[in-house]
Design an enzyme around this catalytic site. Structure first.
Site, mmCIF file in Angstrom:
data_model
loop_
_atom_site.group_PDB
_atom_site.id
_atom_site.type_symbol
_atom_site.label_atom_id
_atom_site.label_comp_id
_atom_site.label_asym_id
_atom_site.label_seq_id
_atom_site.Cartn_x
_atom_site.Cartn_y
_atom_site.Cartn_z
ATOM 1 N N HIS A 136 -10.289 -5.832 9.140
ATOM 2 C CA HIS A 136 -10.835 -5.562 7.800
ATOM 3 C C HIS A 136 -12.112 -4.734 7.849
ATOM 4 C CE1 HIS A 136 -8.154 -8.902 6.915
ATOM 5 N NE2 HIS A 136 -8.329 -8.728 5.617
ATOM 6 N N GLU A 156 0.808 -1.231 0.000
ATOM 7 C CA GLU A 156 0.000 0.000 0.000
ATOM 8 C C GLU A 156 0.839 1.278 0.000
ATOM 9 O OE1 GLU A 156 -0.741 -2.704 1.651
ATOM 10 O OE2 GLU A 156 -2.718 -3.260 0.902
#
Ligand SMILES: Cc1ncc(C[n+]2csc(CCOP(=O)(O)OP(=O)(O)O)c2C)c(N)n1
Ligand SMILES: [Mg+2]
Lengths: 325, 337
Positions: free
Chosen positions: A129, A60
């Site tokens: 998540h 990321e």
């Protein structure tokens, strides 16, 4: 008008804007060959190829930085975060770099980039998540942060995001992906940032929220109506910039406000909204501004516990009953 | 390999330019240090003293205004070399309205978009991904631009740098990662921060052609840089080069006790290879320039830097209301406290 879903409206927008201008491209993990974890980018890779649908390694910070660098030259990357929870890894790139560039360069360099992806709880994805991070991002000057609640806004606000010359965080609550709705049959349709909307008019209290919580608020208003209470539903949809005028106008009319958000209740963006109402509408209020937020725990796995954490219609009704009587 | 006479590769005019540029950077940076001590420059400021040959050598290999250049916070020399108004560079360092970033960036955040100089970054290692992105954009558009991405030996340990190398190797990004190994990350010696001190090897696992070069001899740097830049432009692939150099001063202007991490003896040893003195010797030995001419250039440069400094100092500080400007391209932030 086109009948579609929240997910397909986002997909359609990306497809149309990629078709419109070759500077627009998508970049992220498993978005091409694999079609995207939530299938938002399905079909783009066969159509545009790997040059414009860039499957990245699982890095990321790295691919967000690549996107920022590309945007500094005028390209328009749409970065997909597999989930917004993972964007935490890229906070340095987003906050320390993207958000500050235009300011730090004295206006020389802009970053026309969109970071989008599912933010908030899906179903039993548990602690790592299910983050709602829009409040963190809305804390940062230099970013724009939007959280649409309707199909039409998902479509129109993403269009605005793609053509905005500043870094935009576009959060999609996964619980909304299957939401049905309509969008205009108009590729040039846009929904501006910085404008809240009244989705249901009322006179007794204002339910203020964004993203999926706006849908919850609509259901709450329905229930309250059965009890003879008239609730106004204010869909904030743009957190930064924030349209306080629309929120204040509603509160000045109803004299009561409940702010609902999925993020952890403490220090979430709903707290900011509540504080502003308190500061600027104090004399108009008949009761304290209430907040209903997510429980202050990491998202648990077991469905009963998960549901306990996410604000729902009953939670909002219970709070109203308890605090406002 | 036969010894190549590097002076013969460069025209006398070019050699003089190398010399002038290195002397200019040295004086400019020394002026900054003086101004810092006088309180006319604040915050963190890092100079390039001792490292001039690296920047000058690479500068001559690129197409200025076409190629992209990005570096960390030790960023005064690049814009000066690339033709930015030196008064605007100095004014930025002094936090003045006339600075390249209107006083919003400071010493660590200098940019000149017009010349494709992209800064100017304070998060160690963070900008390497942006450098990869600049190269990504060039490739995306099918342009033959090369990106020079400078970083320090300390930055070479950053995770995001490895991530970027992987993507650069994977996607053939035309980016040259220039690790300026000055042997120290602030006060931490290379041996104490890198498991493998041969930093040039960082590119190898990613299939990136990599090498180590001497950064003190500007002629050598210029020759190596030209070869590398031409190759990257032609082949459209990344390259990694570890340039061995040394800073002769503290990490930043606020570092006033270098003995904490290195001895006077080793500094003296390194300074024997002062890039400016090295070039002077070559120029004298080969009769390219006389000592008198060098002294004249010194004096001329000193006067020029003084003038730059005085002009920058005459630039006003930003007006308080400018604090809101340039946060976004199209809207102001919420006002007030
Ligand atoms: C992420 C981060 N951590 C720490 C620092 C503080 N810091 C600034 S420069 C520096 C040393 C970097 O050394 P190197 O990369 O070798 O560059 P040099 O200063 O030698 O040019 C440190 C630790 C920082 N700016 N950013
Ligand atoms: Mg170093």
């Amino acid at each position: 008008m086109i009948e579609t879903t929240f997910r397909d409206a986002i997909h359609r927008c990306i497809d149309e804007e990629m078709e419109r201008n070759p500077d627009v491209f998508v970049i992220g993990e498993d978005i091409g060959r694999y079609e995207g974890t939530f299938k938002v980018t399905k079909g783009l890779w066969p159509k545009y190829g790997e040059k414009r649908v860039v499957d990245t390694p699982i890095v990321e910070p790295g691919f967000t930085g690549i996107a920022i660098g590309a945007a500094m030259t005028g390209l328009r990357p749409i970065v997909e975060m597999m989930t917004m929870s993972f964007s935490i890894l890229a906070l340095d790139q987003i906050i320390n770099h993207a958000a500050k560039i235009h300011y730090m360069t004295g206006g020389q360099v802009s970053v026309p980039m969109v970071v989008r992806g599912p933010g908030g709880a899906a179903k039993q994805l548990s602690a790592q998540h299910s983050h709602s991070l829009e409040g963190w991002y809305a804390h940062v000057p230099g970013l724009k942060v939007v959280a649409p609640a309707t199909v039409q806004d998902a479509y129109g606000m993403l269009k605005t995001a793609v053509w905005d010359d500043n870094p935009v965080i576009f959060t999609e609550n996964p619980g909304l992906y299957t939401l049905k709705g309509t969008i205009p049959d108009d590729k040039d349709f846009t929904v501006p940032f910085g404008k809240a909307q009244i989705l249901r008019e009322g006179s007794d209290l204002s339910l203020v929220g964004y993203s999926r919580m706006t849908q919850v608020n609509l259901a709450v208003a329905e229930k309250l109506a059965e009890k003879g209470l008239s609730a106004e539903v204010v869909d904030v949809r743009s957190l930064l910039p924030l349209d306080t005028e629309t929120i204040y106008a509603s509160v000045r009319k109803t004299h009561r406000a409940v702010v609902v958000y999925e993020d952890w209740r403490s220090g979430g963006f709903g707290a900011e909204i509540a504080a502003r109402i308190g500061e600027d509408c104090f004399d108009d209020l008949d009761s304290p501004v209430l907040r209903v937020g997510g429980l202050n725990v990491p998202m648990p796995y077991a469905r009963v516990l998960e549901l306990e954490c996410i604000p729902d219609v009953d939670d909002v009704l219970a709070t109203i009953e308890r605090k406002l009587g | 390999m036969a010894q190549v006479d590097l002076t013969s590769l460069e025209s006398p005019a070019k050699l003089e330019e190398f010399y002038r540029q290195m002397v200019f950077i040295r004086h400019f940076e020394e002026r900054c240090n003086v101004a810092y001590r006088q309180g006319l420059i604040g915050g963190y400021m890092h100079t390039y003293i001792g490292m001039e040959a690296t920047g000058v050598g690479f500068h001559h290999a690129i197409k200025v205004g076409w190629d992209y250049v990005i570096t960390a916070y030790r960023d005064h020399p690049q814009p000066l070399l690339m033709g930015s108004d030196p008064v605007a560079v100095m004014a930025e360092i002094m936090g003045r309205k006339g600075g390249l970033s209107k006083g919003k960036g400071g010493s660590m955040h200098i940019y000149d978009k017009e010349r494709n100089f992209f800064g100017g970054w304070g998060i160690v290692g963070g900008h390497t991904a942006l450098g990869g992105g600049l190269a990504f954009a060039a490739k995306y558009r099918g342009e033959d631009r090369v990106t020079l991405c400078y970083l320090g030996d300390g930055a070479a340990n950053a995770g995001v740098f490895f991530e970027t190398l992987n993507m650069a190797g994977l996607w053939d990004l035309p980016c040259i990662f220039i690790i300026e190994n000055n042997e120290f990350a602030m006060g931490t010696r290379l041996e104490y921060h890198a498991a493998d001190t041969e930093l040039w090897k960082r590119g190898l696992p990613f299939g990136i052609e990599s090498e180590r070069i001497d950064g003190m001899d500007v002629l050598q740097v210029a020759a190596d840089a030209r070869r590398i830049v031409d190759k990257v432009r032609k082949e459209g692939k990344p390259y990694l080069v570890e340039v061995m150099n040394y800073r002769f001063v503290g990490h930043g202007a606020a570092d006033n006790d270098r003995q904490l991490y290195r001895t006077k003896e080793e500094e003296e040893q390194a300074m024997r290879r002062d890039p400016i003195a090295l070039l002077e010797k070559i120029l004298l030995d080969r009769n390219v320039m006389t000592r008198e001419k060098m002294e004249a250039i010194e004096a001329e440069t000193e006067a020029r830097v003084d003038e730059i400094y005085e002009k920058a100092k005459a630039s006003p500080f930003p007006d308080p209301h400018e604090v809101y400007d340039d946060l976004y391209t199209d809207l102001g932030p919420e006002r007030g406290h």
